[in-house]
Motif scaffolding. Sequence first.
Motif, PDB file in Angstrom:
ATOM      1  N   HIS A  27     119.126 -38.041 -37.025  1.00 59.10           N
ATOM      2  CA  HIS A  27     120.452 -38.320 -36.480  1.00 59.10           C
ATOM      3  C   HIS A  27     120.407 -38.766 -35.018  1.00 59.10           C
ATOM      4  O   HIS A  27     121.433 -38.969 -34.407  1.00 59.10           O
ATOM      5  CB  HIS A  27     121.343 -37.076 -36.597  1.00 59.10           C
ATOM      6  N   THR A  28     119.221 -38.876 -34.438  1.00 59.33           N
ATOM      7  CA  THR A  28     119.071 -39.193 -33.021  1.00 59.33           C
ATOM      8  C   THR A  28     118.772 -40.671 -32.818  1.00 59.33           C
ATOM      9  O   THR A  28     117.964 -41.246 -33.526  1.00 59.33           O
ATOM     10  CB  THR A  28     117.931 -38.373 -32.399  1.00 59.33           C
ATOM     11  N   LYS A  55     121.946 -31.090 -31.197  1.00 60.99           N
ATOM     12  CA  LYS A  55     120.516 -30.798 -31.340  1.00 60.99           C
ATOM     13  C   LYS A  55     119.843 -30.715 -29.982  1.00 60.99           C
ATOM     14  O   LYS A  55     120.374 -31.162 -28.971  1.00 60.99           O
ATOM     15  CB  LYS A  55     119.824 -31.840 -32.191  1.00 60.99           C
ATOM     16  N   LYS A  56     118.650 -30.150 -29.999  1.00 58.89           N
ATOM     17  CA  LYS A  56     117.803 -30.078 -28.810  1.00 58.89           C
ATOM     18  C   LYS A  56     116.612 -30.985 -29.034  1.00 58.89           C
ATOM     19  O   LYS A  56     116.138 -31.137 -30.158  1.00 58.89           O
ATOM     20  CB  LYS A  56     117.309 -28.651 -28.595  1.00 58.89           C
ATOM     21  N   LEU A  57     116.131 -31.597 -27.954  1.00 60.04           N
ATOM     22  CA  LEU A  57     114.882 -32.346 -28.019  1.00 60.04           C
ATOM     23  C   LEU A  57     114.202 -32.283 -26.670  1.00 60.04           C
ATOM     24  O   LEU A  57     114.794 -31.867 -25.685  1.00 60.04           O
ATOM     25  CB  LEU A  57     115.095 -33.792 -28.489  1.00 60.04           C
ATOM     26  N   LYS A  80     110.636 -32.179 -20.703  1.00 57.30           N
ATOM     27  CA  LYS A  80     111.915 -31.623 -20.268  1.00 57.30           C
ATOM     28  C   LYS A  80     112.789 -31.467 -21.505  1.00 57.30           C
ATOM     29  O   LYS A  80     112.836 -32.352 -22.363  1.00 57.30           O
ATOM     30  CB  LYS A  80     112.579 -32.545 -19.249  1.00 57.30           C
ATOM     31  N   ASN A  81     113.468 -30.339 -21.587  1.00 60.22           N
ATOM     32  CA  ASN A  81     114.330 -30.055 -22.724  1.00 60.22           C
ATOM     33  C   ASN A  81     115.756 -30.481 -22.427  1.00 60.22           C
ATOM     34  O   ASN A  81     116.254 -30.243 -21.324  1.00 60.22           O
ATOM     35  CB  ASN A  81     114.307 -28.559 -23.047  1.00 60.22           C
ATOM     36  N   ILE A  82     116.387 -31.093 -23.419  1.00 61.39           N
ATOM     37  CA  ILE A  82     117.793 -31.464 -23.281  1.00 61.39           C
ATOM     38  C   ILE A  82     118.534 -31.054 -24.547  1.00 61.39           C
ATOM     39  O   ILE A  82     117.941 -30.883 -25.603  1.00 61.39           O
ATOM     40  CB  ILE A  82     117.998 -32.978 -23.007  1.00 61.39           C
ATOM     41  N   ILE A 108     108.834 -38.395 -26.993  1.00 58.02           N
ATOM     42  CA  ILE A 108     109.915 -37.555 -27.504  1.00 58.02           C
ATOM     43  C   ILE A 108     109.352 -36.628 -28.566  1.00 58.02           C
ATOM     44  O   ILE A 108     108.616 -37.050 -29.434  1.00 58.02           O
ATOM     45  CB  ILE A 108     111.040 -38.410 -28.122  1.00 58.02           C
ATOM     46  N   LYS A 109     109.743 -35.346 -28.470  1.00 56.65           N
ATOM     47  CA  LYS A 109     109.384 -34.417 -29.545  1.00 56.65           C
ATOM     48  C   LYS A 109     110.519 -33.454 -29.792  1.00 56.65           C
ATOM     49  O   LYS A 109     111.454 -33.369 -29.058  1.00 56.65           O
ATOM     50  CB  LYS A 109     108.094 -33.669 -29.234  1.00 56.65           C
TER      51      LYS A 109
END
Length: 109
Positions: A27-28, A55-57, A80-82, A108-109
């Motif tokens: 969905h990203t 969501k978090k990524l 960095k988490n967002i 990205i993970k």
Amino acid sequence: MKKLIFLLLLNCMLLVSQDALDANFKHTNVKSIKERINNAGLLEVQIIFYSSVDKKLSYKIEWFDKDGFVIKNTIDKNYKNIRLLAKQGYIIQNIASNKEAKKYKIYIK
């Protein structure tokens, strides 16, 4: 033509492994990536993420010189988490710490 170039650049810059392409990422979207050289002569990048669900990524940016060598940067070395909120854009801006930076990769993970 611009869309084709953008898509080619996007494919080169986003290094998401096939293993990471699970339900978290379906969905990203990366809505856009822009870059410029700012008034101080530093490469600057702006990424807009968008998700249809909350969501978090995690992401990080790695900078490279004109020859493709990594420019060490202690500030940007860690992910960095967002948190993405459903149907809202999330803007990330980052500036290279060195004028030698000519390229970048987004992980990205």
